[in-house]
Design a protein around this motif. Structure first.
Motif, mmCIF file in Angstrom:
data_model
loop_
_atom_site.group_PDB
_atom_site.id
_atom_site.type_symbol
_atom_site.label_atom_id
_atom_site.label_comp_id
_atom_site.label_asym_id
_atom_site.label_seq_id
_atom_site.Cartn_x
_atom_site.Cartn_y
_atom_site.Cartn_z
ATOM 1 N N ALA A 89 0.835 -1.207 0.000
ATOM 2 C CA ALA A 89 0.000 0.000 0.000
ATOM 3 C C ALA A 89 0.868 1.255 0.000
ATOM 4 O O ALA A 89 0.567 2.235 -0.693
ATOM 5 C CB ALA A 89 -0.923 -0.001 1.211
ATOM 6 N N LEU A 90 1.972 1.236 0.768
ATOM 7 C CA LEU A 90 2.888 2.375 0.781
ATOM 8 C C LEU A 90 3.476 2.609 -0.605
ATOM 9 O O LEU A 90 3.564 3.750 -1.080
ATOM 10 C CB LEU A 90 4.018 2.134 1.783
ATOM 11 N N LEU A 91 3.897 1.531 -1.252
ATOM 12 C CA LEU A 91 4.472 1.627 -2.592
ATOM 13 C C LEU A 91 3.461 2.199 -3.587
ATOM 14 O O LEU A 91 3.753 3.159 -4.309
ATOM 15 C CB LEU A 91 4.934 0.236 -3.050
ATOM 16 N N ASP A 92 2.261 1.626 -3.607
ATOM 17 C CA ASP A 92 1.227 2.072 -4.544
ATOM 18 C C ASP A 92 0.843 3.525 -4.303
ATOM 19 O O ASP A 92 0.756 4.329 -5.239
ATOM 20 C CB ASP A 92 -0.017 1.184 -4.422
ATOM 21 N N ASN A 93 0.610 3.868 -3.048
ATOM 22 C CA ASN A 93 0.148 5.222 -2.723
ATOM 23 C C ASN A 93 1.200 6.276 -3.039
ATOM 24 O O ASN A 93 0.874 7.364 -3.530
ATOM 25 C CB ASN A 93 -0.251 5.311 -1.251
ATOM 26 N N HIS A 94 2.461 5.945 -2.743
ATOM 27 C CA HIS A 94 3.513 6.933 -3.005
ATOM 28 C C HIS A 94 3.633 7.206 -4.498
ATOM 29 O O HIS A 94 3.695 8.373 -4.922
ATOM 30 C CB HIS A 94 4.841 6.452 -2.444
ATOM 31 N N LEU A 95 3.672 6.149 -5.303
ATOM 32 C CA LEU A 95 3.822 6.344 -6.745
ATOM 33 C C LEU A 95 2.596 7.029 -7.349
ATOM 34 O O LEU A 95 2.711 7.831 -8.273
ATOM 35 C CB LEU A 95 4.067 4.996 -7.434
ATOM 36 N N LEU A 96 1.445 6.720 -6.798
ATOM 37 C CA LEU A 96 0.212 7.318 -7.303
ATOM 38 C C LEU A 96 0.145 8.812 -7.015
ATOM 39 O O LEU A 96 -0.480 9.574 -7.758
ATOM 40 C CB LEU A 96 -0.993 6.619 -6.655
ATOM 41 N N SER A 97 0.819 9.246 -5.965
ATOM 42 C CA SER A 97 0.749 10.654 -5.560
ATOM 43 C C SER A 97 1.712 11.550 -6.327
ATOM 44 O O SER A 97 1.639 12.773 -6.224
ATOM 45 C CB SER A 97 1.035 10.787 -4.059
ATOM 46 N N LEU A 98 2.613 10.938 -7.089
ATOM 47 C CA LEU A 98 3.627 11.724 -7.792
ATOM 48 C C LEU A 98 3.072 12.354 -9.065
ATOM 49 O O LEU A 98 2.189 11.787 -9.711
ATOM 50 C CB LEU A 98 4.826 10.833 -8.146
ATOM 51 N N PRO A 99 3.589 13.496 -9.464
ATOM 52 C CA PRO A 99 3.208 14.096 -10.750
ATOM 53 C C PRO A 99 3.582 13.149 -11.890
ATOM 54 O O PRO A 99 4.519 12.340 -11.753
ATOM 55 C CB PRO A 99 4.037 15.389 -10.804
ATOM 56 N N PRO A 100 2.894 13.222 -13.022
ATOM 57 C CA PRO A 100 3.132 12.282 -14.133
ATOM 58 C C PRO A 100 4.583 12.188 -14.576
ATOM 59 O O PRO A 100 5.092 11.100 -14.850
ATOM 60 C CB PRO A 100 2.243 12.845 -15.254
ATOM 61 N N GLU A 101 5.265 13.338 -14.651
ATOM 62 C CA GLU A 101 6.636 13.317 -15.145
ATOM 63 C C GLU A 101 7.574 12.574 -14.194
ATOM 64 O O GLU A 101 8.582 11.999 -14.618
ATOM 65 C CB GLU A 101 7.156 14.748 -15.374
ATOM 66 N N ARG A 102 7.246 12.557 -12.895
ATOM 67 C CA ARG A 102 8.062 11.822 -11.933
ATOM 68 C C ARG A 102 7.656 10.360 -11.848
ATOM 69 O O ARG A 102 8.504 9.472 -11.749
ATOM 70 C CB ARG A 102 7.962 12.459 -10.547
ATOM 71 N N SER A 103 6.359 10.094 -11.883
ATOM 72 C CA SER A 103 5.902 8.711 -11.759
ATOM 73 C C SER A 103 6.319 7.872 -12.963
ATOM 74 O O SER A 103 6.533 6.663 -12.841
ATOM 75 C CB SER A 103 4.380 8.675 -11.592
#
Length: 358
Positions: A89-103
């Motif tokens: 959940a930590l992995l998914d949530n962190h990546l989901l919260s990033l701006p598109p260019e960073r994710s």
């Protein structure tokens, strides 16, 4: 029945708070990603990462069980499936919260993805141990503040402290102790991480993740919380009372399906309540103790979680997850009634990201 309803409602409230907070952060990041469809992850990499999480946690659990001796009791053992679910959940949530260019970087750069995945496990085990510790020894009228929770896991990430918190009997001998957790360097060594990833990289990522607004300031609600509410001494389904329970055998099947769901990237953003409803339904449908058809069981479990008012959108989501789980190859390959966390044989290869020629 009343207490069960109260627990479920409390879980739904916390889940709603987590979901609303995540949506606000995603919107602020300027991305159109939806919680149910995170395109920032490579599904093959994510599945291998989840398999690695289970392998590491299971191996550490066996190691510490074997080293347990005398009358000392290990408390707040984080080497279980809870850590895997919290970490994912930590992995998914962190990546989901990033701006598109960073994710996007984490979908194309293996080293970057492995770094955030390893860091998630480092934090996830500490969050799980702290939550278990709070549950076992903190008085019910107190709670950990968000600030304390963040600070607890920002500091001393590279230490393997395990004896703090030991309690003593009248004769002065230690009777309980906290299980030591692996350091950043230990995780890097067992993940066969490339040399470009250092302890400093991991610890810097710790600061980034724990400093993010998406980082949980309270205990994360996972599908395991909803399954545990339905666990009982025997399986029972009542159309009259609109209630259901899982006996030990069927509870193991529900937990097995919950573990399977982690490996399916398409389910990574599902609400724990909806996922919980689906896995409980499937566990009861295949139970030898239940004679009702799938539609009736679904209606009973759905009402037990979401109340008497049927929401077509939620019901459709539950049915979709059921279909996904039934069609997911892992369901067929993992035998029913095995305690998945202990019985699954994972690859001994520690490197979680496929190489160029895979």
């Amino acid at each position: 029945m009343a207490s069960k309803r109260a627990i479920v409602e409390a879980l739904l409230e916390r889940e709603s708070h987590q979901r609303d907070r995540a949506r606000g952060i995603i919107a602020a990041a300027g991305t159109s990603q939806q919680p149910s469809l995170p395109p920032c992850q490579n599904p093959v990499w994510r599945e291998r990462v989840v398999n690695w999480y289970f392998s590491v946690i299971s191996a550490m659990n066996r190691q510490h069980q074997a080293s347990a001796s005398g009358n000392r009791v290990q408390i707040a053992n984080p080497f279980n499936r809870i850590s895997v679910h919290v970490t994912t959940a930590l992995l998914d949530n962190h990546l989901l919260s990033l701006p598109p260019e960073r994710s996007f970087r984490y979908r194309s750069d293996r080293s970057a993805y492995q770094l955030v995945a390893t860091t998630s496990l480092l934090i996830g085990m500490r969050l799980t141990r702290q939550d278990l510790l709070d549950k076992s020894i903190v008085p019910k009228n107190t709670c950990s503040s968000g600030l304390r929770r963040v600070q607890t896991h920002r500091d001393h990430m590279n230490e393997q402290a395990g004896s703090q918190g030991a309690s003593a009997t009248n004769d002065g001998s230690d009777t309980t102790f906290l299980i030591p957790l692996p350091s950043a360097s230990t995780l890097l060594s067992i993940s066969s991480a490339p040399k470009s990833i250092s302890e400093k990289n991991v610890l810097n990522m710790v600061l980034e993740m724990t400093g993010s607004r998406i980082f949980p300031r309270e205990k994360l609600v996972t599908v395991l919380d909803f399954i545990s509410v339905f666990c009982s001494t025997k399986t029972h389904v009542s159309v009259t009372d609109k209630d259901a329970s899982l006996g030990p055998r069927d509870a193991r099947e529900a937990y097995r399906l919950a573990d399977v769901s982690l490996r399916d990237a398409s389910l990574s953003g599902c609400s724990p309540s909806i996922l919980g409803c689906a896995v409980i339904v499937l566990a009861l449908v295949t139970s030898d103790s239940v004679q009702y058809n799938m539609s009736s069981i679904r209606s009973i479990v759905f009402n037990s979680i979401f109340g008497d008012e049927v929401c077509p959108i939620l019901l459709k989501a539950v049915r979709k997850i059921e279909t996904n789980l039934l069609s997911f190859s892992a369901v067929a390959s993992w035998p029913r009634n095995n305690h998945v966390f202990h019985e699954i044989s994972h690859s001994s290869a520690a490197h979680v990201i496929p190489s160029e020629d895979d």
